[in-house]
Design a protein around this motif. Structure first.
Motif, PDB file in Angstrom:
ATOM      1  N   GLY A   1       0.823  -1.195   0.000  1.00  0.00           N
ATOM      2  CA  GLY A   1       0.000   0.000   0.000  1.00  0.00           C
ATOM      3  C   GLY A   1       0.862   1.251   0.000  1.00  0.00           C
ATOM      4  O   GLY A   1       1.715   1.429   0.875  1.00  0.00           O
ATOM      5  N   ILE A   2       0.645   2.111  -0.991  1.00  0.00           N
ATOM      6  CA  ILE A   2       1.339   3.395  -1.054  1.00  0.00           C
ATOM      7  C   ILE A   2       0.460   4.434  -0.357  1.00  0.00           C
ATOM      8  O   ILE A   2      -0.674   4.670  -0.776  1.00  0.00           O
ATOM      9  CB  ILE A   2       1.603   3.816  -2.513  1.00  0.00           C
ATOM     10  N   LEU A   3       0.983   5.030   0.701  1.00  0.00           N
ATOM     11  CA  LEU A   3       0.281   6.083   1.420  1.00  0.00           C
ATOM     12  C   LEU A   3       0.749   7.418   0.849  1.00  0.00           C
ATOM     13  O   LEU A   3       1.844   7.894   1.151  1.00  0.00           O
ATOM     14  CB  LEU A   3       0.563   5.983   2.917  1.00  0.00           C
ATOM     15  N   GLN A   4      -0.069   8.000  -0.012  1.00  0.00           N
ATOM     16  CA  GLN A   4       0.310   9.217  -0.732  1.00  0.00           C
ATOM     17  C   GLN A   4       0.048  10.433   0.145  1.00  0.00           C
ATOM     18  O   GLN A   4      -1.077  10.718   0.534  1.00  0.00           O
ATOM     19  CB  GLN A   4      -0.480   9.337  -2.035  1.00  0.00           C
TER      20      GLN A   4
ATOM     21  N   ASN B   1      -4.750   7.792  -0.936  1.00  0.00           N
ATOM     22  CA  ASN B   1      -4.395   9.205  -0.882  1.00  0.00           C
ATOM     23  C   ASN B   1      -4.721   9.736   0.511  1.00  0.00           C
ATOM     24  O   ASN B   1      -5.774  10.332   0.747  1.00  0.00           O
ATOM     25  CB  ASN B   1      -5.136   9.996  -1.960  1.00  0.00           C
ATOM     26  N   VAL B   2      -3.786   9.519   1.435  1.00  0.00           N
ATOM     27  CA  VAL B   2      -4.045   9.912   2.820  1.00  0.00           C
ATOM     28  C   VAL B   2      -4.043  11.429   2.980  1.00  0.00           C
ATOM     29  O   VAL B   2      -4.667  11.953   3.909  1.00  0.00           O
ATOM     30  CB  VAL B   2      -3.050   9.249   3.803  1.00  0.00           C
ATOM     31  N   GLU B   3      -3.363  12.146   2.077  1.00  0.00           N
ATOM     32  CA  GLU B   3      -3.430  13.604   2.129  1.00  0.00           C
ATOM     33  C   GLU B   3      -4.877  14.075   1.994  1.00  0.00           C
ATOM     34  O   GLU B   3      -5.278  15.093   2.579  1.00  0.00           O
ATOM     35  CB  GLU B   3      -2.574  14.224   1.025  1.00  0.00           C
ATOM     36  N   GLN B   4      -5.672  13.308   1.225  1.00  0.00           N
ATOM     37  CA  GLN B   4      -7.092  13.604   1.040  1.00  0.00           C
ATOM     38  C   GLN B   4      -7.970  12.779   1.990  1.00  0.00           C
ATOM     39  O   GLN B   4      -9.163  12.586   1.740  1.00  0.00           O
ATOM     40  CB  GLN B   4      -7.487  13.344  -0.410  1.00  0.00           C
ATOM     41  N   MET B   5      -7.331  12.264   3.058  1.00  0.00           N
ATOM     42  CA  MET B   5      -8.008  11.519   4.127  1.00  0.00           C
ATOM     43  C   MET B   5      -8.563  10.172   3.666  1.00  0.00           C
ATOM     44  O   MET B   5      -9.523   9.643   4.242  1.00  0.00           O
ATOM     45  CB  MET B   5      -9.121  12.375   4.757  1.00  0.00           C
ATOM     46  N   GLN B   6      -7.951   9.579   2.656  1.00  0.00           N
ATOM     47  CA  GLN B   6      -8.340   8.244   2.195  1.00  0.00           C
ATOM     48  C   GLN B   6      -7.406   7.219   2.845  1.00  0.00           C
ATOM     49  O   GLN B   6      -6.368   6.849   2.284  1.00  0.00           O
ATOM     50  CB  GLN B   6      -8.257   8.165   0.670  1.00  0.00           C
ATOM     51  N   PHE B   7      -7.785   6.770   4.031  1.00  0.00           N
ATOM     52  CA  PHE B   7      -6.957   5.850   4.799  1.00  0.00           C
ATOM     53  C   PHE B   7      -7.429   4.410   4.621  1.00  0.00           C
ATOM     54  O   PHE B   7      -8.612   4.162   4.352  1.00  0.00           O
ATOM     55  CB  PHE B   7      -6.994   6.219   6.286  1.00  0.00           C
ATOM     56  N   PRO B   8      -6.509   3.457   4.787  1.00  0.00           N
ATOM     57  CA  PRO B   8      -6.930   2.053   4.764  1.00  0.00           C
ATOM     58  C   PRO B   8      -7.931   1.777   5.882  1.00  0.00           C
ATOM     59  O   PRO B   8      -7.885   2.389   6.958  1.00  0.00           O
ATOM     60  CB  PRO B   8      -5.618   1.286   5.009  1.00  0.00           C
TER      61      PRO B   8
ATOM     62  N   HIS C   1      -1.862  19.834   9.570  1.00  0.00           N
ATOM     63  CA  HIS C   1      -2.692  19.347   8.469  1.00  0.00           C
ATOM     64  C   HIS C   1      -3.562  18.206   8.997  1.00  0.00           C
ATOM     65  O   HIS C   1      -3.114  17.399   9.823  1.00  0.00           O
ATOM     66  CB  HIS C   1      -1.831  18.840   7.307  1.00  0.00           C
ATOM     67  N   ALA C   2      -4.764  18.118   8.489  1.00  0.00           N
ATOM     68  CA  ALA C   2      -5.736  17.163   9.036  1.00  0.00           C
ATOM     69  C   ALA C   2      -5.258  15.719   8.930  1.00  0.00           C
ATOM     70  O   ALA C   2      -5.584  14.891   9.790  1.00  0.00           O
ATOM     71  CB  ALA C   2      -7.081  17.329   8.320  1.00  0.00           C
ATOM     72  N   PHE C   3      -4.502  15.400   7.894  1.00  0.00           N
ATOM     73  CA  PHE C   3      -4.113  14.001   7.673  1.00  0.00           C
ATOM     74  C   PHE C   3      -2.970  13.545   8.571  1.00  0.00           C
ATOM     75  O   PHE C   3      -2.738  12.335   8.716  1.00  0.00           O
ATOM     76  CB  PHE C   3      -3.753  13.767   6.201  1.00  0.00           C
ATOM     77  N   ILE C   4      -2.231  14.464   9.182  1.00  0.00           N
ATOM     78  CA  ILE C   4      -1.017  14.077   9.902  1.00  0.00           C
ATOM     79  C   ILE C   4      -1.309  13.301  11.187  1.00  0.00           C
ATOM     80  O   ILE C   4      -0.715  12.226  11.402  1.00  0.00           O
ATOM     81  CB  ILE C   4      -0.104  15.292  10.122  1.00  0.00           C
ATOM     82  N   PRO C   5      -2.204  13.759  12.082  1.00  0.00           N
ATOM     83  CA  PRO C   5      -2.450  12.953  13.294  1.00  0.00           C
ATOM     84  C   PRO C   5      -2.932  11.525  13.006  1.00  0.00           C
ATOM     85  O   PRO C   5      -2.397  10.568  13.596  1.00  0.00           O
ATOM     86  CB  PRO C   5      -3.488  13.785  14.057  1.00  0.00           C
ATOM     87  N   PRO C   6      -3.913  11.317  12.091  1.00  0.00           N
ATOM     88  CA  PRO C   6      -4.299   9.926  11.824  1.00  0.00           C
ATOM     89  C   PRO C   6      -3.199   9.124  11.136  1.00  0.00           C
ATOM     90  O   PRO C   6      -3.112   7.903  11.336  1.00  0.00           O
ATOM     91  CB  PRO C   6      -5.543  10.040  10.939  1.00  0.00           C
ATOM     92  N   LEU C   7      -2.350   9.777  10.348  1.00  0.00           N
ATOM     93  CA  LEU C   7      -1.237   9.059   9.738  1.00  0.00           C
ATOM     94  C   LEU C   7      -0.244   8.621  10.801  1.00  0.00           C
ATOM     95  O   LEU C   7       0.250   7.481  10.769  1.00  0.00           O
ATOM     96  CB  LEU C   7      -0.546   9.942   8.691  1.00  0.00           C
ATOM     97  N   GLU C   8       0.050   9.494  11.749  1.00  0.00           N
ATOM     98  CA  GLU C   8       0.947   9.105  12.839  1.00  0.00           C
ATOM     99  C   GLU C   8       0.367   7.943  13.638  1.00  0.00           C
ATOM    100  O   GLU C   8       1.093   7.015  14.023  1.00  0.00           O
ATOM    101  CB  GLU C   8       1.207  10.299  13.749  1.00  0.00           C
TER     102      GLU C   8
END
Length: 225
Positions: free
Chosen positions: A4-7, A41-48, A70-77
């Motif tokens: 999975g590529i997390l963009q 595209n996690v930048e656009q909040m599309q998470f697995p 940025h909104a995507f950073i906490p859930p990505l962490e």
């Protein structure tokens, strides 16, 4: 293997038709290894939906700072910490390298020494490897469990491993020379010193070792398979 590529960002629109977006570059880089690569595209909040959707994960570069709001950073962490706890293989490139370190308790900062642009030589355990770079931010404090496996005089923490779970690189093995030249044209003016870009352009076209890092990434994923 399904990777999975997390963009976490997009390539400049003027360059995208010729060079593709960041996931396209990783598809090309890793093409010889037969992975099934899928993009979120996690930048656009599309998470697995689940950690186990893929056999491994790869986090791309981004123009964003890991320390920015940025909104995507906490859930990505949070996703990174869960992946690490589950011992699912994780690879990070540039921003990906930085956000893994930050998520695990390290520190990322804008480097007072300026920018690294274009071909840079790194010491990978006594092996000199040249890769294209495009960054000012750096990992300045290592998290617990991280080991430095590459450095140079400009970037002390240029590649890290976290046991057998994560592998990250500050430089961009996926960036071809013409794309770096395009970045200097589209994103460099007024941001990167002209003298530094001129020096980088002199080095473009001399070849680099991106396939050596592609092989390391592939081997890292395949060892976990």
């Amino acid at each position: 293997m399904r990777i999975g590529i997390l963009q976490t960002g997009q390539s400049p629109e003027p360059l995208r038709e010729a060079a593709g977006d960041y996931p396209d570059m990783f598809v090309a880089l890793l093409a010889p290894y037969g992975f099934n690569l899928v993009t979120y595209n996690v930048e656009q909040m599309q998470f697995p939906n689940d950690l186990q959707e893929c056999d491994g994960w790869l986090i791309t570069g981004s123009r964003h700072g890991a320390y920015e709001d940025h909104a995507f950073i906490p859930p990505l962490e949070d996703f990174i910490r869960k992946v690490m706890a589950a011992h699912i293989p994780l690879v990070g490139i540039c921003f990906g390298h930085q956000i893994i370190a930050q998520a695990m308790g390290g520190k990322v900062e804008r480097y007072e020494g300026g920018w690294a642009v274009g071909p840079q030589s790194y010491d990978f355990g006594g092996e000199a490897i040249t890769l294209n770079a495009w960054h000012r931010d750096q990992v300045t404090k290592l998290p617990d469990g991280a080991k430095v496996i590459a450095c140079n005089d400009f970037c002390a923490n240029a590649a890290l491993v976290y046991g057998d779970t994560a592998f990250s690189v500050q430089a961009h093995p996926e960036f071809k020379d013409d794309f770096v030249d395009g970045l200097m044209t589209t994103r460099g003016p007024g941001v990167v010193p002209d003298s530094l870009m001129a020096e980088a352009r002199e080095k473009l076209g001399q070849g680099n070792d991106s396939q050596a890092i592609a092989a390391r990434i592939a081997a890292f994923f395949q060892r976990q398979g």
